[in-house]
Motif scaffolding. Structure first.
Motif, short mmCIF file in Angstrom:
data_model
loop_
_atom_site.label_atom_id
_atom_site.label_comp_id
_atom_site.label_asym_id
_atom_site.label_seq_id
_atom_site.Cartn_x
_atom_site.Cartn_y
_atom_site.Cartn_z
N THR A 163 44.77 3.71 119.30
CA THR A 163 44.14 4.18 118.07
C THR A 163 44.82 5.47 117.65
OG1 THR A 163 42.51 5.53 119.23
CG2 THR A 163 41.93 3.22 118.82
N GLN A 164 44.47 5.96 116.47
CA GLN A 164 45.05 7.20 115.97
C GLN A 164 44.72 8.37 116.90
OE1 GLN A 164 47.02 7.97 113.27
NE2 GLN A 164 47.31 5.79 113.04
N LYS A 165 43.62 8.28 117.62
CA LYS A 165 43.22 9.37 118.52
C LYS A 165 44.11 9.44 119.76
CE LYS A 165 38.42 9.28 117.06
NZ LYS A 165 37.05 9.03 117.41
N ASP A 166 44.87 8.40 120.02
CA ASP A 166 45.75 8.40 121.18
C ASP A 166 46.95 9.30 120.98
OD1 ASP A 166 44.13 6.61 122.50
OD2 ASP A 166 45.30 4.85 121.94
N TYR A 167 47.26 9.67 119.76
CA TYR A 167 48.42 10.48 119.45
C TYR A 167 47.95 11.88 119.04
CZ TYR A 167 50.52 5.86 119.09
OH TYR A 167 50.94 4.58 119.34
N SER A 168 48.55 12.91 119.63
CA SER A 168 48.17 14.28 119.29
C SER A 168 48.73 14.66 117.92
CB SER A 168 48.68 15.25 120.35
OG SER A 168 50.10 15.31 120.29
N MET A 169 48.14 15.67 117.34
CA MET A 169 48.59 16.14 116.03
C MET A 169 50.03 16.64 116.12
SD MET A 169 48.14 16.61 112.86
CE MET A 169 46.41 16.25 112.69
N SER A 170 50.36 17.36 117.19
CA SER A 170 51.72 17.88 117.33
C SER A 170 52.73 16.74 117.44
CB SER A 170 51.82 18.82 118.53
OG SER A 170 51.50 18.14 119.72
N PHE A 171 52.34 15.66 118.11
CA PHE A 171 53.22 14.49 118.24
C PHE A 171 53.46 13.86 116.87
CE2 PHE A 171 53.69 9.86 118.79
CZ PHE A 171 54.84 9.84 119.55
N LYS A 172 52.40 13.71 116.09
CA LYS A 172 52.53 13.11 114.76
C LYS A 172 53.43 13.96 113.87
CE LYS A 172 47.85 11.20 114.89
NZ LYS A 172 46.51 11.26 114.32
N LEU A 173 53.23 15.28 113.90
CA LEU A 173 54.04 16.17 113.07
C LEU A 173 55.50 16.16 113.50
CD1 LEU A 173 51.56 19.18 112.77
CD2 LEU A 173 52.13 17.49 111.02
N GLN A 174 55.72 16.06 114.82
CA GLN A 174 57.09 16.00 115.34
C GLN A 174 57.80 14.74 114.82
OE1 GLN A 174 57.30 15.74 119.60
NE2 GLN A 174 59.40 15.03 119.55
N ILE A 175 57.11 13.61 114.86
CA ILE A 175 57.68 12.35 114.39
C ILE A 175 58.00 12.44 112.90
CG2 ILE A 175 57.19 9.89 114.02
CD1 ILE A 175 57.69 10.67 116.97
N VAL A 176 57.07 12.97 112.11
CA VAL A 176 57.28 13.10 110.66
C VAL A 176 58.49 13.98 110.38
CG1 VAL A 176 56.28 14.07 108.55
CG2 VAL A 176 54.88 12.63 110.03
N GLN A 177 58.61 15.09 111.09
CA GLN A 177 59.75 15.99 110.88
C GLN A 177 61.07 15.32 111.23
OE1 GLN A 177 58.93 19.54 113.10
NE2 GLN A 177 57.71 20.47 111.46
N GLU A 178 61.10 14.60 112.35
CA GLU A 178 62.33 13.91 112.76
C GLU A 178 62.77 12.90 111.71
OE1 GLU A 178 62.04 12.18 116.64
OE2 GLU A 178 61.60 14.10 117.60
N ILE A 179 61.82 12.14 111.16
CA ILE A 179 62.16 11.12 110.16
C ILE A 179 62.60 11.78 108.86
CG2 ILE A 179 61.21 9.26 108.74
CD1 ILE A 179 59.46 8.52 111.21
N GLU A 180 61.88 12.81 108.42
CA GLU A 180 62.22 13.46 107.16
C GLU A 180 63.55 14.19 107.21
OE1 GLU A 180 58.85 15.82 105.96
OE2 GLU A 180 58.01 14.12 104.87
N ARG A 181 63.92 14.70 108.37
CA ARG A 181 65.21 15.38 108.50
C ARG A 181 66.36 14.40 108.67
NH1 ARG A 181 63.40 20.01 112.77
NH2 ARG A 181 62.14 21.23 111.34
N GLY A 182 66.05 13.14 108.86
CA GLY A 182 67.08 12.13 109.00
C GLY A 182 67.62 12.03 110.42
N ILE A 183 66.93 12.63 111.37
CA ILE A 183 67.36 12.58 112.76
C ILE A 183 67.19 11.18 113.31
CG2 ILE A 183 66.85 13.45 115.08
CD1 ILE A 183 65.92 16.07 113.72
N THR A 184 66.15 10.50 112.88
CA THR A 184 65.85 9.15 113.38
C THR A 184 65.20 8.33 112.27
OG1 THR A 184 64.78 7.97 115.20
CG2 THR A 184 63.57 9.82 114.27
N THR A 185 65.03 7.05 112.55
CA THR A 185 64.39 6.16 111.57
C THR A 185 63.04 5.70 112.10
OG1 THR A 185 65.36 4.17 112.53
CG2 THR A 185 66.64 5.32 110.82
N ILE A 186 62.28 5.06 111.23
CA ILE A 186 60.96 4.58 111.63
C ILE A 186 61.09 3.55 112.76
CG2 ILE A 186 58.93 3.26 110.88
CD1 ILE A 186 59.24 4.57 108.14
#
Length: 144
Positions: A13-36
């Motif tokens: 569920t969404q609760k399984d992922y921490s807020m810092s983890f979600k923000l880290q993933i969003v930053q990596e994708i937006e910076r072009g470091i990785t893809t979805i």
């Protein structure tokens, strides 16, 4: 005979992922470091929609107009990001404090072991160089 590896499906569920983890993933994708799809594989996130939802919620992209936001993030989102960073730093601090505590205990134990070995075998294990010797050695090394 071939062995087939079983992949177990674990519903998250969404609760399984921490807020810092979600923000880290969003930053990596937006910076072009990785893809979805790479994030999905690497971190075992089961649904692409989960990541897209994080991008819509925490990212800097205007999904209605398909353009990056020019406005700054709202105060609530900034507070959430800062709280996530504080929690991460607190965890790192406690981990490092624990490592320092263990290192101190190891140093004490090693000193005790050396003391016991010196008494048991009646030899000097620690080097006790006189100040005269150390100055002579430093003069020799500076000449070379």
């Amino acid at each position: 005979m071939e062995k087939h590896e079983e992949t177990r499906y674990v519903k998250r569920t969404q609760k399984d992922y921490s807020m810092s983890f979600k923000l880290q993933i969003v930053q990596e994708i937006e910076r072009g470091i990785t893809t979805i799809s790479q994030v999905k594989k690497e971190y075992g996130i089961q649904s692409r929609a989960t990541i897209v939802q994080w991008l819509r919620k925490f990212g800097n992209f205007d999904w209605e107009n398909q353009t990056p936001f020019t406005m700054s993030k709202g105060p609530e989102q900034k507070i959430m990001e800062l709280e996530a960073k504080v929690k991460l730093l607190e965890k790192q601090k406690s981990f490092l404090e624990q490592q320092a505590f263990v290192a101190d205990k190891k140093a004490i134990i090693f000193d005790m072991m050396i003391d016991i070995a010196e008494k048991e075998y009646q030899i000097d294990i620690r080097k006790n160089s006189s100040p005269e010797q150390s100055t002579i050695l430093s003069k020799k090394s500076s000449k070379q």
